[in-house]
Enzyme design. Structure first.
Site, PDB file in Angstrom:
ATOM      1  N   ILE A   1       0.691   3.631   6.235  1.00  0.00           N
ATOM      2  CA  ILE A   1      -0.293   3.623   7.336  1.00  0.00           C
ATOM      3  C   ILE A   1      -1.289   4.765   7.132  1.00  0.00           C
ATOM      4  O   ILE A   1      -0.911   5.931   7.090  1.00  0.00           O
ATOM      5  CB  ILE A   1       0.391   3.789   8.704  1.00  0.00           C
ATOM      6  CG1 ILE A   1       1.423   2.685   8.921  1.00  0.00           C
ATOM      7  CG2 ILE A   1      -0.660   3.744   9.826  1.00  0.00           C
ATOM      8  CD1 ILE A   1       2.242   2.844  10.193  1.00  0.00           C
ATOM      9  N   HIS A   2      -2.546   4.408   6.976  1.00  0.00           N
ATOM     10  CA  HIS A   2      -3.590   5.423   6.843  1.00  0.00           C
ATOM     11  C   HIS A   2      -4.898   4.848   7.368  1.00  0.00           C
ATOM     12  O   HIS A   2      -4.943   3.719   7.844  1.00  0.00           O
ATOM     13  CB  HIS A   2      -3.717   5.881   5.377  1.00  0.00           C
ATOM     14  CG  HIS A   2      -4.018   4.764   4.424  1.00  0.00           C
ATOM     15  ND1 HIS A   2      -5.264   4.571   3.876  1.00  0.00           N
ATOM     16  CD2 HIS A   2      -3.227   3.782   3.926  1.00  0.00           C
ATOM     17  CE1 HIS A   2      -5.222   3.512   3.070  1.00  0.00           C
ATOM     18  NE2 HIS A   2      -4.004   3.021   3.082  1.00  0.00           N
ATOM     19  N   GLY A   3      -5.951   5.637   7.276  1.00  0.00           N
ATOM     20  CA  GLY A   3      -7.228   5.295   7.898  1.00  0.00           C
ATOM     21  C   GLY A   3      -7.736   3.911   7.583  1.00  0.00           C
ATOM     22  O   GLY A   3      -8.190   3.174   8.459  1.00  0.00           O
TER      23      GLY A   3
ATOM     24  N   VAL B   1      -6.126   1.295   6.692  1.00  0.00           N
ATOM     25  CA  VAL B   1      -5.296   0.256   7.321  1.00  0.00           C
ATOM     26  C   VAL B   1      -5.639   0.158   8.800  1.00  0.00           C
ATOM     27  O   VAL B   1      -5.840  -0.927   9.346  1.00  0.00           O
ATOM     28  CB  VAL B   1      -3.790   0.578   7.139  1.00  0.00           C
ATOM     29  CG1 VAL B   1      -2.929  -0.309   8.022  1.00  0.00           C
ATOM     30  CG2 VAL B   1      -3.392   0.412   5.680  1.00  0.00           C
TER      31      VAL B   1
ATOM     32  N   ASP C   1       0.876  -1.183   0.000  1.00  0.00           N
ATOM     33  CA  ASP C   1       0.000   0.000   0.000  1.00  0.00           C
ATOM     34  C   ASP C   1       0.903   1.218   0.000  1.00  0.00           C
ATOM     35  O   ASP C   1       1.619   1.466   0.973  1.00  0.00           O
ATOM     36  CB  ASP C   1      -0.888  -0.017   1.246  1.00  0.00           C
ATOM     37  CG  ASP C   1      -1.962   1.067   1.232  1.00  0.00           C
ATOM     38  OD1 ASP C   1      -1.731   2.138   0.615  1.00  0.00           O
ATOM     39  OD2 ASP C   1      -3.020   0.855   1.833  1.00  0.00           O
TER      40      ASP C   1
END
Lengths: 164, 566
Positions: free
Chosen positions: A13-15, A17, A9
C-alpha cells in the site's frame, strides 16, 4: 466477495495505489495477502496508517486469504487483493481461487533480479510463477497506474529473452 | 422563494433548446445548409425580435436558452451567413413572383398571403442587417448580459453521451462545448442541456471476473467541468411511464419506439429541483406543459387555424394552407388566414398561463412551497414547425408578466433563490420516445456505434502516441478530433431512426469516419509534409472548420483503464 483488482506490488500500500488505483476501482476493502506481513504487528500497523479511513484493511496469510475468498465472506465489499510477489499469487490459485487477470504493478530491483521494464524486475522464481499463472489462462498485464497501456507480461519476458 | 411577486405560487421556467447539425458545405436542400437558413429566418431572428420587443416594454422574459456549440459556430460563420443572405433574398424573390402570378390569376387569398410573406421576409432581412448587424449570436449574448435570458451550453456536437463507451469522449464533448461557449459568450456556462436529456448514472464496469472499475455518472463529469445544473425528462424523476407525447412534432418528424415503465424507479416531483450526490442539480421537465405543446393530436400547434407545415405551393414552395383539421388530407387543406390565427394564439396563451398557474397553485397549497414548472422545448418548434409559435411565446411571456401568481425565472435564478433540499438518484433515461436510448440505438443504427467505439479507442491511443507533437502534427491531431466530434453527433442515428434523412445521415456519418481514418493514416505514416496530404487537409479544414480555437486533441486523454486486448 467481489475482487475488483488483483495486484502484485512489492510496496503493497503506497501513494500510487491509494491515489491512483483506489479512486478508479472504488475498492472499499484492501486485503494484503502475505505470510510474513500477516505475522508482523509492526508491518500491519504501518499498512494501516497508509490505508485511507474509509477503506477496510485485512492483512492475512495466503491460507486465510484463500479461505475468505472461497467462503465468499464480505460479499458486499469491493476488494483490492494485494500481493508482494507472483509466487504468493500462484500459491493462492493452487488453493482453488479462480482468477482471470492479474495486474503486475511494481516489482523493484534488488540484487539477483533482472530489470524488464521501468517498474518490473524479476528473478527466476518470479518468472516461473508468472509462467505457471499464464499457463492457467490468467491474463498478466503490467500497468503502473490504471490508465496505462496493458502490457502483456509474458510477452515482455519473451522479448527480454527471459522466456522462450 | 419569489424575488419579485409577493403572491406568486411558484416560478415558470421556460427552456428553449436550440440545435441544428453541422451542415457547412455538406448539402443544401433538401438536407443541409438550408436547415440553418430556415432556422435563422423562421425561428432565431423572430425569437430575438420578441425578446427585444419584450425588453422594450420592460418585460424581462427570463427564458433559459440553450444554444449548442455546433450551432453557435454556424451562427458565427461568415460563409454560412453570406449564404443565408442569398437565401433570404431568394425567399423574397419567390414571394414577389407569387404576387405577380396571383395578381394575374385573380387568386385574392393567395395574393394576400404572398404579400404577407414578402413583408415578413423583408422585415426579417431588415432587422438582421440593421438591428442585429448580421450577428445573431451577439444579440443573444447581450440579452444574457443584461439579465433578460440565461444561455446554457450543450455537448459540442450534441453527442449522445450515455452511449459512448469511453469516458474520454464524454469529457471531450463537454470540454470542447464549454470552450466554444466561453469563446462566444465571454463567460462560463452555469447550466447545460444534456443532448436529448440523456443521462446515465455511475456504474461499475466489469473487465474480467476479478477486475472492475467505476465509471462516473454524467453528472460527475458536469461537476468536474464546472456545470451546476441540467434538465432531465419527467419520468426520470417522477417515475411511472416515460412521457412520449403521442405524435411528437420534432424537427425531423414522427417516431415510434417501445415504452419503458419506470414505475418502480424513483418517486420525486418535477415541481422542485434535486441534488445528485455529485453536487449537480437536476430539474425535471413538467409533463403537463410538455404535452400541451408537443401533442400532435391536441397540443396547441395542432389547431386548425394555424399554418400547415407540410403543404407547399408547387412553384414557390411557400406555405399557403392551414391545418384545417388533423383528419383532413393535404389535398383538402384550406387557405391560411393569418388574421384568424391571432385569436387562437391569444386563447392558447391564455390557456397555458392558466395551466401553469393551476399547477403551481396546487403544488403551493399542498406542499406550502414555492415550486417551479420547467418547460423545455426545441426552439425550432417555434416559428419553423409551428409558424405561430414565436408569437405564442411572446403572448405567454406578456400574460405571465401580469399574472401575480406566476414568477418567470431562468433556471439559474431559480436555483440561486431556491437551492435543492433533497438528494435523488436518477435512472438511465432520455426524453426520447420510450424514455431511454432506443431512438439512437436500435437495429437500424447499431452499426454506427461499432464505428464510434473503434474511433474512441483510437483517439485515446493517438494521445498516448503523440505526447509532444510538432506544429503540423498538432494541427492534424486537432482536425482529427473535430472529425470525431462530428462523427459522434446524435443527429445521424436520430435522422436514420426517424427515416427523414436516412441516406444523408448515413453518408455524413461515413464521410466523417473516412476523414478520420485518412487523416490518421497520413499522420501515422509520417506523410503530413507531402503536397498530396496538404491538398486533402486544406479541403477538409475548409469544410469542417468548426471549433478552431476550442479543440485540443488531448481532450481525448484516457480517463479510465484501457479495454482488455484479446
Amino acid at each position: 466477495m467481489p475482487l475488483v483488482l488483483v495486484r502484485i506490488d512489492d510496496r503493497l500500500i503506497h501513494g500510487q495505489v491509494v491515489e491512483g488505483w483506489l479512486r478508479t476501482i472504488h475498492a472499499n476493502h484492501i486485503i494484503v495477502a502475505n505470510d510474513e506481513v500477516a505475522g508482523d504487528e509492526m508491518q500491519c500497523a504501518l499498512l494501516s496508517l497508509a490505508t485511507p479511513n474509509n477503506v477496510k484493511l485485512s492483512v492475512l496469510n495466503i491460507e486465510q486469504t484463500a479461505k475468505q475468498i472461497l467462503d465468499n465472506t464480505m460479499k458486499d465489499d469491493r476488494v483490492l487483493l494485494l500481493f508482494s510477489n507472483p509466487v504468493d499469487v500462484l500459491r493462492l490459485v493452487e488453493k482453488g481461487v479462480e482468477l482471470e487477470s492479474i495486474n503486475v504493478g511494481g516489482l523493484h530491483f534488488y540484487e539477483g533480479k533482472t530489470q524488464v521494464s521501468k517498474a518490473l524486475c524479476v528473478d527466476n522464481k518470479d518468472i516461473q510463477a508468472l509462467l505457471s499463472l499464464g499457463k492457467k489462462g490468467i491474463k498478466l498485464e503490467a500497468r503502473i497506474v490504471p490508465t496505462d497501456e496493458r502490457i502483456d507480461v509474458l510477452e515482455m519476458l519473451v522479448k527480454c529473452g527471459l522466456l522462450e | 422563494m419569489s424575488t419579485n411577486k409577493k403572491q406568486a405560487y411558484g416560478a415558470f421556467c421556460l427552456v428553449l433548446h436550440s440545435h441544428l447539425p453541422f451542415t457547412r458545405k455538406a448539402g443544401v436542400w433538401p438536407f443541409g445548409e438550408e436547415w440553418l437558413y430556415e432556422g435563422l429566418m423562421e425561428t432565431y431572428i423572430p425569437l430575438l425580435e420578441i425578446l427585444y420587443d419584450l425588453k422594450k416594454k420592460n418585460i424581462s422574459p427570463q427564458f433559459t436558452v440553450s444554444i449548442t456549440p455546433v450551432l453557435m459556430e454556424q451562427l458565427a460563420d461568415p460563409y454560412l451567413l453570406s449564404r443565408f443572405e442569398q437565401f433570404i433574398d431568394d425567399k423574397i424573390r419567390r414571394a414577389e413572383e407569387d404576387i405577380k402570378r396571383f395578381e394575374q390569376s385573380t387568386n385574392h387569398e393567395f395574393l394576400h398571403l404572398a404579400k404577407f410573406y414578402k413583408t415578413l421576409f423583408s422585415d426579417v432581412k431588415k432587422v438582421y442587417f440593421e438591428r442585429y448587424n448580421r450577428d445573431v449570436l451577439s444579440a443573444f449574448r447581450k440579452l444574457q448580459e443584461e439579465g433578460h435570458i440565461e444561455i446554457i451550453t450543450c455537448a459540442a456536437t450534441h453527442g449522445y453521451l450515455p452511449l459512448f463507451k469511453r469516458d474520454s469522449s464524454i469529457q471531450a464533448q463537454l470540454a470542447a462545448g464549454i470552450e466554444v461557449y466561453k469563446k462566444h459568450m465571454g463567460t462560463a456556462p452555469r447550466g447545460i442541456w444534456l443532448p436529448e436529456c440523456a443521462y446515465r448514472p455511475g456504474y461499475y464496469q466489469n473487465v474480467t471476473k476479478n477486475e472492475s472499475y467505476y465509471k462516473p455518472g454524467i453528472d460527475e463529469f458536469l461537476v468536474k467541468n464546472g456545470i451546476q445544473y441540467f434538465i432531465s425528462d419527467s419520468h426520470a424523476i417522477e417515475g411511472g411511464e416515460a412521457f412520449w407525447g403521442g405524435k411528437r412534432v420534432g424537427l425531423y418528424g414522427e417516431i415510434f419506439s417501445p415504452k419503458i415503465d419506470y414505475q418502480h424507479k424513483v418517486q420525486g416531483t418535477n415541481f422542485k429541483p434535486y441534488l445528485l450526490k455529485s453536487g449537480c442539480t437536476v430539474f425535471g421537465r413538467c409533463k403537463d406543459t410538455g404535452l400541451q405543446v408537443w401533442s400532435g393530436d391536441w397540443g396547441y400547434p395542432a389547431d386548425g387555424s394555424y399554418r400547415e407545415f407540410h403543404k407547399r405551393e408547387s412553384q414557390s414552395g411557400l406555405q399557403y394552407w392551414r391545418i384545417t383539421s388533423r383528419q383532413v388530407s393535404l389535398g383538402l387543406k384550406e387557405v391560411y388566414v393569418p388574421a384568424n390565427a391571432i385569436p387562437r394564439i391569444n386563447e392558447n396563451s391564455y390557456h397555458f398561463n392558466h395551466l401553469v398557474e393551476g399547477l403551481l397553485s396546487k403544488y403551493f397549497h399542498e406542499e406550502k412551497t414555492f415550486g417551479m414548472v420547467a418547460a423545455p422545448y426545441d426552439t425550432e418548434l417555434f416559428g419553423h414547425w409551428w409558424f405561430e409559435g414565436v408569437a405564442w411565446l411572446k403572448a405567454i411571456a406578456e400574460k405571465m408578466y401580469y399574472n401575480p401568481y406566476v414568477e418567470q425565472m431562468t433556471l439559474g435564478k431559480y436555483l440561486e433563490a431556491n437551492p435543492p433540499q433533497q438528494v435523488i438518484e436518477l435512472p438511465e433515461s432520455s426524453w426520447g420516445e420510450g424514455g431511454k436510448h432506443y431512438v439512437w440505438m436500435n437495429k437500424d443504427t447499431e452499426w454506427m456505434w461499432s464505428y464510434i467505439d473503434e474511433v474512441e479507442i483510437i483517439m485515446e491511443n493517438l494521445v498516448e502516441k503523440y505526447p509532444q507533437p510538432n506544429d503540423k502534427q498538432k494541427e492534424v491531431l486537432d482536425q482529427i478530433s473535430r472529425e470525431v466530434l462530428l462523427l459522434q453527433s446524435s443527429d445521424w442515428p436520430f435522422l436514420i431512426t426517424t427515416g427523414q434523412a436516412k441516406e444523408y445521415s448515413s453518408e455524413r456519418f461515413l464521410v466523417h469516419y473516412q476523414r478520420f481514418v485518412r487523416l490518421t493514416d497520413y499522420l501515422n505514416k509520417n506523410m503530413c509534409h507531402t503536397p498530396e496530404f496538404e491538398d486533402y487537409f486544406q479541403k477538409v479544414k475548409d469544410i469542417d472548420n468548426l471549433f478552431m480555437d476550442s479543440v485540443d486533441y488531448k481532450m481525448y486523454k484516457r480517463k479510465e483503464p484501457p479495454p482488455l486486448t484479446k
